[in-house]
Design an enzyme around this catalytic site. Sequence first.
Site, PDB file in Angstrom:
ATOM      1  N   TYR A  68       0.828  -1.213   0.000  1.00 18.81           N
ATOM      2  CA  TYR A  68       0.000   0.000   0.000  1.00 18.81           C
ATOM      3  C   TYR A  68       0.857   1.255   0.000  1.00 18.81           C
ATOM      4  CZ  TYR A  68      -4.359  -2.469   0.079  1.00 18.81           C
ATOM      5  OH  TYR A  68      -5.421  -3.256  -0.319  1.00 18.81           O
ATOM      6  N   ASN A 102     -12.396   2.500  -7.748  1.00 17.73           N
ATOM      7  CA  ASN A 102     -11.022   2.968  -7.554  1.00 17.73           C
ATOM      8  C   ASN A 102     -10.807   3.493  -6.135  1.00 17.73           C
ATOM      9  OD1 ASN A 102     -10.873   2.318 -10.224  1.00 17.73           O
ATOM     10  ND2 ASN A 102     -10.940   4.438 -10.951  1.00 17.73           N
ATOM     11  N   ASP A 104      -8.040   5.430  -5.532  1.00 18.75           N
ATOM     12  CA  ASP A 104      -7.008   6.471  -5.719  1.00 18.75           C
ATOM     13  C   ASP A 104      -7.513   7.883  -5.415  1.00 18.75           C
ATOM     14  OD1 ASP A 104      -7.419   5.885  -9.288  1.00 18.75           O
ATOM     15  OD2 ASP A 104      -8.513   7.285  -7.995  1.00 18.75           O
ATOM     16  N   HIS A 119     -15.013   0.764  -2.719  1.00 18.32           N
ATOM     17  CA  HIS A 119     -13.943  -0.051  -2.129  1.00 18.32           C
ATOM     18  C   HIS A 119     -13.009   0.737  -1.219  1.00 18.32           C
ATOM     19  CE1 HIS A 119     -14.610  -2.910  -5.775  1.00 18.32           C
ATOM     20  NE2 HIS A 119     -15.528  -3.053  -4.857  1.00 18.32           N
ATOM     21  N   SER A 204     -12.934  -4.180 -15.857  1.00 14.84           N
ATOM     22  CA  SER A 204     -12.926  -5.535 -16.447  1.00 14.84           C
ATOM     23  C   SER A 204     -14.185  -6.294 -16.052  1.00 14.84           C
ATOM     24  CB  SER A 204     -11.685  -6.286 -15.945  1.00 14.84           C
ATOM     25  OG  SER A 204     -11.671  -6.284 -14.521  1.00 14.84           O
ATOM     26  N   ASN A 228     -14.388   0.807 -23.061  1.00 19.33           N
ATOM     27  CA  ASN A 228     -13.232  -0.019 -22.732  1.00 19.33           C
ATOM     28  C   ASN A 228     -12.530  -0.418 -24.034  1.00 19.33           C
ATOM     29  OD1 ASN A 228     -11.461  -2.157 -21.873  1.00 19.33           O
ATOM     30  ND2 ASN A 228     -12.790  -2.481 -20.097  1.00 19.33           N
TER      31      ASN A 228
HETATM   32  C1  BV8 Z   1     -17.894  -9.522  -1.060  1.00 14.02           C
HETATM   33  C2  BV8 Z   1      -9.819  -2.678  -3.013  1.00 14.02           C
HETATM   34  C3  BV8 Z   1     -19.317 -10.680   0.502  1.00 14.02           C
HETATM   35  C4  BV8 Z   1      -8.536  -3.357  -2.726  1.00 14.02           C
HETATM   36  C5  BV8 Z   1     -11.045  -4.253  -4.384  1.00 14.02           C
HETATM   37  C6  BV8 Z   1     -19.887 -13.450  -7.104  1.00 14.02           C
HETATM   38  C7  BV8 Z   1     -19.281 -14.160  -8.106  1.00 14.02           C
HETATM   39  C8  BV8 Z   1     -17.895 -14.423  -8.021  1.00 14.02           C
HETATM   40  C9  BV8 Z   1     -17.118 -13.957  -6.964  1.00 14.02           C
HETATM   41  C10 BV8 Z   1     -17.731 -13.241  -5.983  1.00 14.02           C
HETATM   42  C11 BV8 Z   1     -19.102 -13.002  -6.040  1.00 14.02           C
HETATM   43  N1  BV8 Z   1     -19.416 -12.295  -4.941  1.00 14.02           N
HETATM   44  C12 BV8 Z   1     -18.298 -12.094  -4.183  1.00 14.02           C
HETATM   45  C13 BV8 Z   1     -17.257 -12.665  -4.801  1.00 14.02           C
HETATM   46  C14 BV8 Z   1     -15.903 -12.661  -4.319  1.00 14.02           C
HETATM   47  C15 BV8 Z   1     -15.117 -11.394  -4.750  1.00 14.02           C
HETATM   48  C16 BV8 Z   1     -14.971 -11.285  -6.243  1.00 14.02           C
HETATM   49  O1  BV8 Z   1     -15.731 -10.617  -6.925  1.00 14.02           O
HETATM   50  N2  BV8 Z   1     -13.928 -11.966  -6.735  1.00 14.02           N
HETATM   51  C17 BV8 Z   1     -13.618 -11.864  -8.186  1.00 14.02           C
HETATM   52  C18 BV8 Z   1     -12.103 -11.732  -8.331  1.00 14.02           C
HETATM   53  C19 BV8 Z   1     -14.162 -13.042  -8.920  1.00 14.02           C
HETATM   54  N3  BV8 Z   1     -15.782 -10.188  -4.235  1.00 14.02           N
HETATM   55  C20 BV8 Z   1     -15.496  -9.813  -2.966  1.00 14.02           C
HETATM   56  O2  BV8 Z   1     -14.750 -10.430  -2.223  1.00 14.02           O
HETATM   57  C21 BV8 Z   1     -16.190  -8.562  -2.476  1.00 14.02           C
HETATM   58  N4  BV8 Z   1     -16.756  -8.818  -1.169  1.00 14.02           N
HETATM   59  O3  BV8 Z   1     -18.514  -9.917  -2.028  1.00 14.02           O
HETATM   60  O4  BV8 Z   1     -18.231  -9.778   0.260  1.00 14.02           O
HETATM   61  C22 BV8 Z   1     -18.827 -12.006   0.103  1.00 14.02           C
HETATM   62  C23 BV8 Z   1     -17.585 -12.417   0.566  1.00 14.02           C
HETATM   63  C24 BV8 Z   1     -17.136 -13.688   0.180  1.00 14.02           C
HETATM   64  C25 BV8 Z   1     -17.862 -14.507  -0.677  1.00 14.02           C
HETATM   65  C26 BV8 Z   1     -19.120 -14.064  -1.125  1.00 14.02           C
HETATM   66  C27 BV8 Z   1     -19.601 -12.804  -0.742  1.00 14.02           C
HETATM   67  C28 BV8 Z   1     -15.182  -7.418  -2.261  1.00 14.02           C
HETATM   68  C29 BV8 Z   1     -14.639  -6.977  -3.576  1.00 14.02           C
HETATM   69  C30 BV8 Z   1     -13.752  -5.725  -3.376  1.00 14.02           C
HETATM   70  C31 BV8 Z   1     -12.299  -6.100  -3.301  1.00 14.02           C
HETATM   71  N5  BV8 Z   1     -11.472  -4.879  -3.293  1.00 14.02           N
HETATM   72  N6  BV8 Z   1     -10.298  -3.112  -4.316  1.00 14.02           N
HETATM   73  C32 BV8 Z   1      -7.354  -2.535  -3.195  1.00 14.02           C
HETATM   74  O5  BV8 Z   1      -7.506  -1.754  -4.138  1.00 14.02           O
HETATM   75  O6  BV8 Z   1      -6.280  -2.697  -2.619  1.00 14.02           O
HETATM   76  S1  BV8 Z   1     -11.479  -4.872  -5.937  1.00 14.02           S
HETATM   77  C33 BV8 Z   1     -10.328  -4.173  -7.038  1.00 14.02           C
HETATM   78  O7  BV8 Z   1     -10.278  -5.061  -8.137  1.00 14.02           O
HETATM   79  C34 BV8 Z   1     -10.721  -2.841  -7.622  1.00 14.02           C
HETATM   80  O8  BV8 Z   1     -11.306  -1.986  -6.679  1.00 14.02           O
HETATM   81  C35 BV8 Z   1     -11.686  -3.264  -8.722  1.00 14.02           C
HETATM   82  O9  BV8 Z   1     -12.962  -3.509  -8.198  1.00 14.02           O
HETATM   83  C36 BV8 Z   1     -11.097  -4.579  -9.172  1.00 14.02           C
HETATM   84  C37 BV8 Z   1     -10.210  -4.347 -10.358  1.00 14.02           C
HETATM   85  O10 BV8 Z   1     -11.064  -4.206 -11.431  1.00 14.02           O
HETATM   86  P1  BV8 Z   1     -10.946  -2.942 -12.417  1.00 14.02           P
HETATM   87  O11 BV8 Z   1     -11.025  -1.678 -11.656  1.00 14.02           O
HETATM   88  O12 BV8 Z   1     -11.926  -3.180 -13.488  1.00 14.02           O
HETATM   89  O13 BV8 Z   1      -9.432  -3.030 -12.975  1.00 14.02           O
HETATM   90  P2  BV8 Z   1      -8.801  -4.144 -13.939  1.00 14.02           P
HETATM   91  O14 BV8 Z   1      -7.350  -3.898 -13.930  1.00 14.02           O
HETATM   92  O15 BV8 Z   1      -9.326  -5.474 -13.609  1.00 14.02           O
HETATM   93  O16 BV8 Z   1      -9.392  -3.772 -15.401  1.00 14.02           O
HETATM   94  C38 BV8 Z   1      -9.074  -2.532 -15.969  1.00 14.02           C
HETATM   95  C39 BV8 Z   1      -9.959  -2.455 -17.208  1.00 14.02           C
HETATM   96  O17 BV8 Z   1      -9.752  -1.171 -17.790  1.00 14.02           O
HETATM   97  C40 BV8 Z   1      -9.611  -3.496 -18.270  1.00 14.02           C
HETATM   98  O18 BV8 Z   1     -10.822  -4.064 -18.770  1.00 14.02           O
HETATM   99  C41 BV8 Z   1      -8.901  -2.677 -19.364  1.00 14.02           C
HETATM  100  O19 BV8 Z   1      -9.177  -3.179 -20.658  1.00 14.02           O
HETATM  101  C42 BV8 Z   1      -9.538  -1.325 -19.168  1.00 14.02           C
HETATM  102  N7  BV8 Z   1      -8.695  -0.185 -19.576  1.00 14.02           N
HETATM  103  C43 BV8 Z   1      -7.340  -0.084 -19.565  1.00 14.02           C
HETATM  104  N8  BV8 Z   1      -6.963   1.163 -19.984  1.00 14.02           N
HETATM  105  C44 BV8 Z   1      -8.135   1.851 -20.234  1.00 14.02           C
HETATM  106  C45 BV8 Z   1      -9.231   0.996 -19.954  1.00 14.02           C
HETATM  107  N9  BV8 Z   1     -10.516   1.375 -20.100  1.00 14.02           N
HETATM  108  C46 BV8 Z   1     -10.731   2.661 -20.546  1.00 14.02           C
HETATM  109  N10 BV8 Z   1      -9.719   3.545 -20.817  1.00 14.02           N
HETATM  110  C47 BV8 Z   1      -8.423   3.180 -20.693  1.00 14.02           C
HETATM  111  N11 BV8 Z   1      -7.458   4.061 -20.969  1.00 14.02           N
END
Ligand code: BV8
Length: 259
Positions: A68, A102, A104, A119, A204, A228
């Site tokens: 962090y 985000n 940030d 988040h 994503s 995206n």
């Molecule tokens: C919860 C803080 C109750 C941390 C973050 C249902 C189905 C499956 C899984 C689950 C579900 N429900 C719950 C889960 C589990 C889990 C989850 O979703 N897992 C995923 C990986 C499958 N969710 C949780 O744990 C949540 N809590 O549900 O609690 C519970 C608990 C347990 C079990 C059931 C229920 C909590 C989720 C929050 C976690 N914390 N952030 C930190 O930052 O340090 S999440 C973190 O990752 C971000 O905040 C964000 O949400 C995510 C990243 O995603 P993006 O922001 O989209 O970034 P990424 O890099 O992935 O993609 C970037 C995109 O931008 C790309 O598509 C790219 O093409 C595009 N891009 C690039 N450049 C550009 C662009 N677009 C436009 N312009 C550009 N220039």
Amino acid sequence: MPLPNLEAVAEKIRRAPRLTILTGAGVSAASGVPTFRGEQGLWRQFRPEDLANIEAFRRDPVLVWEWYAWRRERTATCQPNVAHEVLARWSQRKGCAVVTQNVDDLHIRAGTRHLTRLHGSLWELRCASAARHGAGRAGSNRASCEHSWRDERVPLPEIPPRCPRCGELARPDIVWFGETLRQEDVKAATAAARCDLFITAGTSALVHPAAGLVHEARRAGAVTVEINPEATPVSSVVDHVLAGPAEEILPALDLLSRS
Ligand code: BV8
């Protein structure tokens, strides 16, 4: 960058009484903030999911805090980009809401109103003894200290930082994987998704519950748009895909929707 449906979406932006924008790391990419799944998202070969969870923090709070601290140092040098500025301007209008994944706070620095941070924030800390987000209390059976505070110092004088009130270990006031979001934020985001036009930009669409909001919007009859450069699991679900970078498409939409 002739995007066929840019004008059509601009027309909807012009007319929509309730407009909601969900943002992810892609909106901050042009500011130099590493995305999660982009190649820069890796730190010392750790995937974000490996560090952004309570187990990792309990196992090695210094390692998690060094991650962090690294992200705070990177983000402290970043400025909001034109995508943040356009959304900040739109957020001044009645019926417009911004929901972000985000941490940030670049939306805040751009002056965004009606912002829901799902988040948490890199710049907010809280006492780790506090049981929140469904994570069990950190061991000791002393009454938990619910103290939380903002600290923008880079570098932090002490790693790991301590709670200024009770001296216990501090943690980032961020929602980690496996932790539930604040109820008030989930309620605000769900209410915002019930709109006329829902734009998801720079995400994503893999992390829940944020990734469910576009479906909530569709159920509420909203027109849905994805911005995206790459396809995501919702590209086949939305009404309009604008395949390109947010820092190019949002200003173009802004211009067209104001002319
Ligand atoms: C919860 C803080 C109750 C941390 C973050 C249902 C189905 C499956 C899984 C689950 C579900 N429900 C719950 C889960 C589990 C889990 C989850 O979703 N897992 C995923 C990986 C499958 N969710 C949780 O744990 C949540 N809590 O549900 O609690 C519970 C608990 C347990 C079990 C059931 C229920 C909590 C989720 C929050 C976690 N914390 N952030 C930190 O930052 O340090 S999440 C973190 O990752 C971000 O905040 C964000 O949400 C995510 C990243 O995603 P993006 O922001 O989209 O970034 P990424 O890099 O992935 O993609 C970037 C995109 O931008 C790309 O598509 C790219 O093409 C595009 N891009 C690039 N450049 C550009 C662009 N677009 C436009 N312009 C550009 N220039």
